[in-house]
Enzyme design. Structure first.
Site, mmCIF file in Angstrom:
data_model
loop_
_atom_site.group_PDB
_atom_site.id
_atom_site.type_symbol
_atom_site.label_atom_id
_atom_site.label_comp_id
_atom_site.label_asym_id
_atom_site.label_seq_id
_atom_site.Cartn_x
_atom_site.Cartn_y
_atom_site.Cartn_z
ATOM 1 N N SER B 146 45.308 42.018 40.333
ATOM 2 C CA SER B 146 46.561 41.438 40.825
ATOM 3 C C SER B 146 47.669 42.499 40.840
ATOM 4 O O SER B 146 47.546 43.500 41.546
ATOM 5 C CB SER B 146 46.918 40.224 39.963
ATOM 6 O OG SER B 146 47.890 39.445 40.591
ATOM 7 N N ASP B 222 41.447 31.782 45.686
ATOM 8 C CA ASP B 222 42.555 32.307 44.879
ATOM 9 C C ASP B 222 43.824 31.523 45.209
ATOM 10 O O ASP B 222 44.219 31.434 46.373
ATOM 11 C CB ASP B 222 42.721 33.794 45.222
ATOM 12 C CG ASP B 222 43.657 34.512 44.273
ATOM 13 O OD1 ASP B 222 44.738 33.966 43.968
ATOM 14 O OD2 ASP B 222 43.314 35.621 43.843
ATOM 15 N N HIS B 254 41.853 33.227 40.896
ATOM 16 C CA HIS B 254 42.582 34.422 40.468
ATOM 17 C C HIS B 254 42.346 34.748 38.985
ATOM 18 O O HIS B 254 42.926 35.692 38.468
ATOM 19 C CB HIS B 254 44.080 34.189 40.715
ATOM 20 C CG HIS B 254 44.900 35.444 40.814
ATOM 21 N ND1 HIS B 254 44.759 36.347 41.848
ATOM 22 C CD2 HIS B 254 45.871 35.968 40.016
ATOM 23 C CE1 HIS B 254 45.599 37.352 41.682
ATOM 24 N NE2 HIS B 254 46.283 37.150 40.570
#
Lengths: 276, 276
Positions: B146, B222, B254
């Site tokens: 991320s 996600d 995620h």
């Protein structure tokens, strides 16, 4: 169905057959590899569509797919890339006419009536194959190279449910925006570009995608990269959240050396989907 | 260098250390996994940069990387994601301030002088690590998740020659075009957007790319896909002819469950580059 050759290969049989095809109005030749397991009953089948200038023979003798298909118990089909014969229209260029069917049905002269490769590959050849050979119609996958990668991707996305997985080596990824595509679509399909969209993998990916895994390999030293437009397909796959992988293989070109290098990974990729 | 913890793990040692950092003006804590091979001499090192809200600890305890790093004889470094402490500026939002350093050097109040994570991760922490531990400076790779995927990609492309490979799990791929990026760059770097481009993986990929293999995994489920903008990076990688793979993993979200599922493949991907 006429048997042109059958050779023992990797414990199975590599055959070459021809049949009088109604869709293309000519005799069509194809290669079929049956693994040893086919002696016991129907086996899964992986279609491999070839590129410009190829016949049924190129991938059959150069892609090195049989060894991996044998290991996985999977059959391989190698169709021709166009109708053939003295009475079939042709063009002096290598990328139009015989050897360059582009997996579409032609709508205008001089390509009507023979150039119907979409119907041949999606309807007539499957019917003939499943009737004559021990192949499992419920377990099919499809792959191809260059023009054949275009064919594999567009066919897989256009016939939902038929193929469990699709892969491509250096596909013509966005033909409506490339001279590998615009020239042929104008010739075969006519000037109305709205009819072209159904044969563009990037546009189909944007519109609907594929209900299964997709694997695309592209060589970074491919001499035809500007014609293939892989970046358009890569963007469309990611934007669609399409399950799968787009891989750029450093230093590889457009040849069968590229294909054979990654063939094992493609066959095992399809095998996972076929035996899922 | 202060030892906060050392635990035997997978035949090696998982340590947690802190040091007074001049770049961030505060004590910084990091995790370091040393495989058994480090007892004999310097080992290759894989950096793992974490995402929003994380400390040095999240990936260290949840990503499952040590087992694969041990198998390959590779060290793992887990830096913190921001400066910390009562005298360090913060924000009520989870995505700004402490836990959200974004791997940049802040240029304006209230983030100056502490928020200098770029310098900390690229200069000060490496110097401290290579001085104190048996790590091979010539064999480094970098990954992250991320915000940390953003950090890994931007750092790898901005310091040519340092890292042999880079990978990312669900990276913030195009922060100058996302609210995960625009908000933070405006706060840390100021309103001049020309300064932001150096910290956008998609823009860096378009401009220069990475001299080595790149692996990006993204989950199709996600919950932050619209903020991550993976399609922009996928397009840029293909257009750049960047060696590597962009993979869309169906159904993954995620979380660290996504990361840990594909960690083995990321570690072995880096191992191939590190031992090349």
């Amino acid at each position: 169905m006429k048997t042109l050759a059958e050779n023992r290969a990797f414990g199975g049989v590599q055959g070459v057959y021809s049949h009088a095809a109604r869709t293309t109005g000519c005799d069509m030749t194809f290669g079929l590899f049956l693994p040893a397991e086919a002696e016991e009953g129907p086996v899964p089948v992986l279609w491999f569509l070839s590129g410009l200038t190829c016949t049924h023979e190129n991938a059959m003798v150069k892609a090195g797919a049989q060894q991996w298909a044998a290991a996985e118990g999977i059959a391989l089909v190698f169709p021709d890339t166009s109708p053939r014969g003295a009475d079939v229209a042709d063009d002096a260029a290598y990328d139009l006419g015989q050897g360059a069917g582009f997996y579409v049905n032609a709508a205008q002269a001089p390509w009507v009536p023979h150039f119907r490769m979409w119907d041949y590959v999606t309807t007539e050849l499957p019917e003939a194959l499943f009737k004559a050979f021990p192949l499992d119609e419920g377990r099919q996958a499809i792959s191809g190279h260059s023009m054949g990668g275009h064919g594999a991707l567009t066919i897989a996305m256009s016939i939902p449910g038929r193929f469990r997985s699709v892969s491509a080596f250096a596909p013509i990824a966005h033909p409506t925006a490339s001279e590998w595509g615009r020239k042929q679509f104008a010739a075969y399909l006519g000037p109305d570009e709205s009819a072209w969209a159904a044969h563009d993998a990037t546009l189909l990916m944007r519109k609907r995608g594929f209900d299964g895994p997709v694997l695309v390999d592209q060589g970074s030293s491919d001499q035809f990269l500007d014609l293939l437009r892989p970046e358009a397909l890569a963007e469309a796959m990611a934007a669609r959240r399409q399950e799968g992988a787009f891989r750029m293989q450093r230093g590889y070109d457009h040849s069968y050396f590229f294909i054979s290098t990654f063939m094992e990974e493609h066959v095992t990729f399809h095998s996972r989907a076929l035996y899922d």
